[in-house]
Design a protein around this motif. Structure first.
Motif, short mmCIF file in Angstrom:
data_model
loop_
_atom_site.label_atom_id
_atom_site.label_comp_id
_atom_site.label_asym_id
_atom_site.label_seq_id
_atom_site.Cartn_x
_atom_site.Cartn_y
_atom_site.Cartn_z
N ILE A 6 0.91 -1.37 0.47
CA ILE A 6 -0.11 -0.35 -0.39
C ILE A 6 1.05 1.30 -0.28
O ILE A 6 2.38 1.25 1.00
N THR A 7 0.56 2.62 -0.39
CA THR A 7 1.29 3.96 -1.05
C THR A 7 -0.06 4.56 -0.51
O THR A 7 -1.13 4.86 -0.64
N LEU A 8 0.28 5.43 0.74
CA LEU A 8 -0.45 6.59 0.70
C LEU A 8 0.50 7.74 1.48
O LEU A 8 1.87 7.62 0.79
N THR A 9 -0.27 9.13 1.08
CA THR A 9 0.24 10.16 0.77
C THR A 9 -0.95 11.14 1.51
O THR A 9 -1.96 10.60 1.22
N GLY A 10 -0.39 11.83 2.80
CA GLY A 10 -1.39 12.23 4.01
C GLY A 10 -0.21 13.15 4.65
O GLY A 10 1.02 13.60 4.31
N VAL A 76 3.82 7.35 2.76
CA VAL A 76 4.30 5.81 2.56
C VAL A 76 3.80 4.70 1.95
O VAL A 76 2.66 4.60 1.23
N HIS A 77 5.31 3.95 2.31
CA HIS A 77 5.09 2.57 1.35
C HIS A 77 5.43 1.65 2.32
O HIS A 77 6.27 1.85 2.68
N GLY A 78 4.24 0.92 1.81
CA GLY A 78 4.70 -0.52 2.86
C GLY A 78 3.98 -1.50 3.07
O GLY A 78 2.78 -1.62 1.96
N ARG A 79 3.80 -2.79 3.99
CA ARG A 79 2.59 -3.82 4.16
C ARG A 79 1.75 -3.50 4.74
O ARG A 79 1.69 -3.10 5.95
N LEU A 80 0.25 -3.89 4.40
CA LEU A 80 -0.67 -3.54 5.04
C LEU A 80 -0.82 -4.73 5.91
O LEU A 80 -1.00 -6.21 5.19
N VAL A 81 -1.18 -5.06 7.40
CA VAL A 81 -1.47 -5.66 8.64
C VAL A 81 -2.18 -5.60 9.09
O VAL A 81 -2.22 -4.45 9.55
N ALA A 82 -2.63 -6.73 8.98
CA ALA A 82 -4.33 -6.94 10.10
C ALA A 82 -4.04 -7.36 11.48
O ALA A 82 -3.09 -8.50 11.45
#
Length: 140
Positions: A6-10, A76-82
């Motif tokens: 996932i990549t987030l911008t914020g 931010v780029h990384g792994r989405l973890v539940a």
């Protein structure tokens, strides 16, 4: 691997917290607010803000703690973890991003990159030898 990337911008929504979790392991965490903006009927309209928890480990954690502050625009780029658990017999789920890359979002400003000096690259400080004690003049 089949991890969800996932990549987030914020924008960072509070100060970055850095903890030491072992002799040489560190973890930093922070929250990112993401607000979608759409151009509709001749004007910009903001959508609903979503908040995401981000964790970073080790060297990246130390760099993030030294570089980012509340209100900074980030990518931010990384792994989405539940994280799944039970409360009152009902399953609960929360998600966090374990980041592999973090940086300032340069569409909102400029940034200066500084490469840290590694311990093995630092010059060795040599202490000067103490001045030799002058011998007492001998009587003739």
């Amino acid at each position: 691997m089949y991890d969800t990337q996932i990549t987030l911008t914020g924008w960072i929504g509070g100060e970055v917290t850095l903890r030491q979790v072992g002799e040489e392991r560190h973890v930093a965490s922070f929250r990112v607010a993401c607000t979608p903006t759409r151009f509709r009927d001749g004007e910009w309209v903001k959508g609903t803000t979503s908040w995401h928890t981000v964790k970073v480990w080790n060297r990246l954690a130390r760099h993030v703690a030294d570089s980012l502050h509340s209100g900074d625009p980030v990518v931010v780029h990384g792994r989405l973890v539940a994280d799944v658990w039970e409360r009152d017999g009902k399953p609960q789920t929360s998600f966090e991003v374990v980041a592999t890359s973090v940086g300032h979002d340069l569409s909102h400003g400029t940034s200066v990159f500084t490469r840290p000096v590694r311990a093995e690259d630092r010059p060795v400080e040599v202490q000067p030898a103490p001045a030799a004690v002058a011998a007492e003049p001998q009587a003739a």
